[in-house]
Design a protein around this motif. Sequence first.
Motif, PDB file in Angstrom:
ATOM      1  N   PRO A   8       0.847  -1.200   0.000  1.00 14.19           N
ATOM      2  CA  PRO A   8       0.000   0.000   0.000  1.00 14.19           C
ATOM      3  C   PRO A   8       0.885   1.254   0.000  1.00 14.19           C
ATOM      4  O   PRO A   8       1.852   1.343   0.749  1.00 14.19           O
ATOM      5  CB  PRO A   8      -0.809  -0.101   1.291  1.00 14.19           C
ATOM      6  N   ASN A   9       0.533   2.195  -0.844  1.00 12.70           N
ATOM      7  CA  ASN A   9       1.418   3.310  -1.123  1.00 12.70           C
ATOM      8  C   ASN A   9       0.581   4.542  -1.471  1.00 12.70           C
ATOM      9  O   ASN A   9      -0.531   4.418  -1.955  1.00 12.70           O
ATOM     10  CB  ASN A   9       2.258   2.843  -2.329  1.00 12.70           C
ATOM     11  N   VAL A  10       1.143   5.720  -1.228  1.00 14.88           N
ATOM     12  CA  VAL A  10       0.520   6.964  -1.690  1.00 14.88           C
ATOM     13  C   VAL A  10       1.452   7.612  -2.705  1.00 14.88           C
ATOM     14  O   VAL A  10       2.664   7.438  -2.631  1.00 14.88           O
ATOM     15  CB  VAL A  10       0.238   7.975  -0.550  1.00 14.88           C
ATOM     16  N   ALA A  11       0.872   8.327  -3.651  1.00 17.76           N
ATOM     17  CA  ALA A  11       1.661   9.057  -4.634  1.00 17.76           C
ATOM     18  C   ALA A  11       1.113  10.478  -4.727  1.00 17.76           C
ATOM     19  O   ALA A  11      -0.104  10.680  -4.675  1.00 17.76           O
ATOM     20  CB  ALA A  11       1.602   8.370  -5.994  1.00 17.76           C
ATOM     21  N   ALA A  12       2.030  11.436  -4.851  1.00 19.30           N
ATOM     22  CA  ALA A  12       1.650  12.847  -4.917  1.00 19.30           C
ATOM     23  C   ALA A  12       1.979  13.422  -6.282  1.00 19.30           C
ATOM     24  O   ALA A  12       3.137  13.410  -6.703  1.00 19.30           O
ATOM     25  CB  ALA A  12       2.383  13.639  -3.835  1.00 19.30           C
ATOM     26  N   ILE A  13       0.958  13.909  -6.955  1.00 16.56           N
ATOM     27  CA  ILE A  13       1.174  14.677  -8.184  1.00 16.56           C
ATOM     28  C   ILE A  13       1.212  16.127  -7.706  1.00 16.56           C
ATOM     29  O   ILE A  13       0.177  16.702  -7.347  1.00 16.56           O
ATOM     30  CB  ILE A  13       0.042  14.438  -9.198  1.00 16.56           C
ATOM     31  N   PHE A  39       7.091  10.849  -9.537  1.00 20.09           N
ATOM     32  CA  PHE A  39       6.393  11.677  -8.555  1.00 20.09           C
ATOM     33  C   PHE A  39       6.818  11.196  -7.163  1.00 20.09           C
ATOM     34  O   PHE A  39       7.151  10.018  -6.982  1.00 20.09           O
ATOM     35  CB  PHE A  39       4.879  11.499  -8.670  1.00 20.09           C
ATOM     36  N   PRO A  40       6.778  12.074  -6.156  1.00 16.09           N
ATOM     37  CA  PRO A  40       7.024  11.609  -4.785  1.00 16.09           C
ATOM     38  C   PRO A  40       5.979  10.557  -4.404  1.00 16.09           C
ATOM     39  O   PRO A  40       4.811  10.665  -4.769  1.00 16.09           O
ATOM     40  CB  PRO A  40       6.843  12.878  -3.940  1.00 16.09           C
ATOM     41  N   GLN A  41       6.424   9.532  -3.702  1.00 14.20           N
ATOM     42  CA  GLN A  41       5.515   8.462  -3.287  1.00 14.20           C
ATOM     43  C   GLN A  41       6.135   7.709  -2.121  1.00 14.20           C
ATOM     44  O   GLN A  41       7.319   7.864  -1.850  1.00 14.20           O
ATOM     45  CB  GLN A  41       5.269   7.499  -4.443  1.00 14.20           C
ATOM     46  N   GLY A  42       5.338   6.902  -1.451  1.00 16.45           N
ATOM     47  CA  GLY A  42       5.895   6.099  -0.369  1.00 16.45           C
ATOM     48  C   GLY A  42       4.845   5.249   0.311  1.00 16.45           C
ATOM     49  O   GLY A  42       3.635   5.448   0.118  1.00 16.45           O
ATOM     50  N   GLY A  43       5.324   4.316   1.101  1.00 14.48           N
ATOM     51  CA  GLY A  43       4.454   3.362   1.768  1.00 14.48           C
ATOM     52  C   GLY A  43       3.586   3.987   2.841  1.00 14.48           C
ATOM     53  O   GLY A  43       3.921   5.022   3.416  1.00 14.48           O
ATOM     54  N   ILE A  44       2.477   3.332   3.085  1.00 16.94           N
ATOM     55  CA  ILE A  44       1.559   3.747   4.153  1.00 16.94           C
ATOM     56  C   ILE A  44       1.890   2.910   5.377  1.00 16.94           C
ATOM     57  O   ILE A  44       1.887   1.682   5.314  1.00 16.94           O
ATOM     58  CB  ILE A  44       0.092   3.539   3.724  1.00 16.94           C
ATOM     59  N   ASP A  45       2.199   3.579   6.474  1.00 16.98           N
ATOM     60  CA  ASP A  45       2.516   2.869   7.716  1.00 16.98           C
ATOM     61  C   ASP A  45       1.242   2.346   8.360  1.00 16.98           C
ATOM     62  O   ASP A  45       0.155   2.892   8.160  1.00 16.98           O
ATOM     63  CB  ASP A  45       3.246   3.805   8.696  1.00 16.98           C
ATOM     64  N   LEU A  58       5.738  13.422   1.761  1.00 16.30           N
ATOM     65  CA  LEU A  58       6.194  14.669   1.134  1.00 16.30           C
ATOM     66  C   LEU A  58       7.275  15.331   1.983  1.00 16.30           C
ATOM     67  O   LEU A  58       8.300  15.770   1.457  1.00 16.30           O
ATOM     68  CB  LEU A  58       5.020  15.635   0.912  1.00 16.30           C
ATOM     69  N   LYS A  59       7.066  15.358   3.291  1.00 15.11           N
ATOM     70  CA  LYS A  59       8.052  15.957   4.212  1.00 15.11           C
ATOM     71  C   LYS A  59       9.371  15.178   4.126  1.00 15.11           C
ATOM     72  O   LYS A  59      10.450  15.772   4.054  1.00 15.11           O
ATOM     73  CB  LYS A  59       7.471  15.944   5.626  1.00 15.11           C
ATOM     74  N   GLU A  60       9.275  13.840   4.129  1.00  8.43           N
ATOM     75  CA  GLU A  60      10.483  12.995   4.082  1.00  8.43           C
ATOM     76  C   GLU A  60      11.213  13.088   2.748  1.00  8.43           C
ATOM     77  O   GLU A  60      12.430  13.010   2.705  1.00  8.43           O
ATOM     78  CB  GLU A  60      10.117  11.528   4.329  1.00  8.43           C
ATOM     79  N   GLU A  61      10.467  13.222   1.647  1.00  6.57           N
ATOM     80  CA  GLU A  61      11.080  13.142   0.328  1.00  6.57           C
ATOM     81  C   GLU A  61      11.438  14.482  -0.293  1.00  6.57           C
ATOM     82  O   GLU A  61      12.468  14.599  -0.946  1.00  6.57           O
ATOM     83  CB  GLU A  61      10.183  12.352  -0.630  1.00  6.57           C
TER      84      GLU A  61
END
Length: 155
Positions: A8-13, A39-45, A58-61
């Motif tokens: 499971p992941n989120v992606a930001a456009i 695009f910035p993206q990452g796993g959902i904790d 977004l903050k991390e990347e």
Amino acid sequence: MAKKRYRPNVAAIVLSSDYPKNVRFLIAARTDVEDSWQFPQGGIDKGETPKEALLRELKEEIGTDEVEIIAEYPEWVSYDFPKTIAKKMYPFDGQTQKYFLVRLKPGAKINLDTKDPEFSAYKFVSYPELFNYVTFFKRPVYKKVLEYFKKEGYV
């Protein structure tokens, strides 16, 4: 055949702060894969909502979570990793993503020099330019999601 497992992941456009006057998308070059833009993206904790994961990632990347959420893609979109990446991502076969369309707030500062830098460079590009940069296996998903946002009148 075993059922595929998707992370499971989120992606930001991410649109530039001068949206809607100019429609330019933020893409960033990965530090771990040469010439791979995305695009910035990452796993959902565990225990995190997709929106919480979006802001954290977004903050991390890109060093800022100063964004305004404009829209979200109504469905989860999945893709499989190419074989070369699949080994590194074991036990997952791919990712299932929730896409958000966001606009940088005026004055938001992008800073790639984060605790664990994931990107080495970033740029804002137009819709047609986007596909000259984005890594091959993400293009179909990006195209599908962006076509939806286009049809809905956001981009």
